[in-house]
Design an enzyme around this catalytic site. Sequence first.
Site, PDB file in Angstrom:
ATOM      1  N   GLU A 107       0.866  -1.657   0.311  1.00  0.00           N
ATOM      2  CA  GLU A 107      -0.025   0.285  -0.002  1.00  0.00           C
ATOM      3  C   GLU A 107       0.646   1.282   0.267  1.00  0.00           C
ATOM      4  O   GLU A 107       0.344   2.553  -0.119  1.00  0.00           O
ATOM      5  CB  GLU A 107      -0.646   0.565   1.445  1.00  0.00           C
ATOM      6  CG  GLU A 107      -1.790  -1.125   1.356  1.00  0.00           C
ATOM      7  CD  GLU A 107      -2.540  -1.373   2.155  1.00  0.00           C
ATOM      8  OE1 GLU A 107      -4.087  -1.373   2.262  1.00  0.00           O
ATOM      9  OE2 GLU A 107      -2.003  -0.903   3.541  1.00  0.00           O
TER      10      GLU A 107
ATOM     11  N   GLY B 290     -12.670  -0.207   1.554  1.00  0.00           N
ATOM     12  CA  GLY B 290     -14.003  -0.648   0.692  1.00  0.00           C
ATOM     13  C   GLY B 290     -14.547   0.437   0.607  1.00  0.00           C
ATOM     14  O   GLY B 290     -15.145   1.532   1.467  1.00  0.00           O
TER      15      GLY B 290
ATOM     16  N   MET C 240      -9.619  -1.238   8.465  1.00  0.00           N
ATOM     17  CA  MET C 240      -9.630  -1.952   9.803  1.00  0.00           C
ATOM     18  C   MET C 240      -8.366  -1.307  10.104  1.00  0.00           C
ATOM     19  O   MET C 240      -7.819  -1.837  11.695  1.00  0.00           O
ATOM     20  CB  MET C 240      -9.161  -3.832   9.628  1.00  0.00           C
ATOM     21  CG  MET C 240      -9.828  -4.270   8.417  1.00  0.00           C
ATOM     22  SD  MET C 240      -9.632  -6.237   7.981  1.00  0.00           S
ATOM     23  CE  MET C 240      -9.295  -7.118   9.857  1.00  0.00           C
ATOM     24  N   GLU C 241      -7.733  -0.631  10.221  1.00  0.00           N
ATOM     25  CA  GLU C 241      -6.796   0.605  11.367  1.00  0.00           C
ATOM     26  C   GLU C 241      -7.325   1.901  11.463  1.00  0.00           C
ATOM     27  O   GLU C 241      -6.350   2.483  12.871  1.00  0.00           O
ATOM     28  CB  GLU C 241      -5.461   0.116  10.350  1.00  0.00           C
ATOM     29  CG  GLU C 241      -4.874  -0.946  10.226  1.00  0.00           C
ATOM     30  CD  GLU C 241      -5.637  -1.420   9.132  1.00  0.00           C
ATOM     31  OE1 GLU C 241      -5.752  -2.673   9.010  1.00  0.00           O
ATOM     32  OE2 GLU C 241      -6.472  -0.714   8.084  1.00  0.00           O
TER      33      GLU C 241
ATOM     34  N   ASP D 175     -12.711  -1.818  -3.616  1.00  0.00           N
ATOM     35  CA  ASP D 175     -13.737  -3.162  -3.943  1.00  0.00           C
ATOM     36  C   ASP D 175     -14.996  -2.109  -3.294  1.00  0.00           C
ATOM     37  O   ASP D 175     -14.867  -1.136  -2.319  1.00  0.00           O
ATOM     38  CB  ASP D 175     -13.122  -4.066  -3.198  1.00  0.00           C
ATOM     39  CG  ASP D 175     -12.964  -4.372  -1.629  1.00  0.00           C
ATOM     40  OD1 ASP D 175     -14.248  -4.393  -0.511  1.00  0.00           O
ATOM     41  OD2 ASP D 175     -12.084  -3.715  -1.358  1.00  0.00           O
TER      42      ASP D 175
END
Length: 258
Positions: free
Chosen positions: A12, A78, A196-197, A220
């Site tokens: 990333e 997402g 998630m972070e 996505d």
Amino acid sequence: MTTAILSALSEEQGGLVQALEQREYFQYAGREFWRGHLHGQMVVLGLSGIGKVAAATTAVVLLERLDVQRIVFIGVAGGMGEGVQVGDVVVATQFLQHDMDASPIFPRWEMPGYGCTHFTCDPALTAPLFEAATIYLASAKAGFDPRDSGITHDHAARVHQGLIISGDRFVSTSAESAALRAVLAAAGHQALAVEMEGAAVAQVCSDFGKPFAAVRTISDRADDSAHVDFSRFIREVARPYADHIIKGFLLRQSIEAI
């Protein structure tokens, strides 16, 4: 002033490590870091790993051990909001932990001890991130190749600003995504993206009184549609996004410092 550029995974971060001048590599608390100069600014590049606890640990190391003054998170997410499509970019204005639920002691999503559900990103960091993302996506170098059916989309890539939600669960089905979006919207929380972070890093930065900002490329729609091979998306879309957006952001910091 040292800026930390943080990502969950090395993929990333694009080519930022390779672009560092006077690069120094080191490890601490099981994390990998690179320190050096990038586009006229002193930076530390860090890999947090996946999930809120890993991200919070890394943020504390950056602020306490490495003495960075601000953190910028970059990576993929997402899409959840209406009109937020694959290839778009979301610059966060706020974060919420969608899996925080200490009810009935506290209202759902409220952070115990904080009296709030959201952590707000720093406007002085968010504005140049948004500007850099907008300029890049408007350039001829950005986006997908429309001739390539593997990573094509049917709209011009756009930049959005708003709420990003974080949780220790990979949201990957249409049913879960729709249910999460609906319950949050009913409470007035219009989530644009899920990852998630970010919320964990935002909370740590709030505790330390340090500025935080985040930008996420939409890989996505947080559902069960497989639009493209993930590793290919990272390589061909998210990587150049990271390189150009961070470059534009840091160059703006250099101009402001003059």
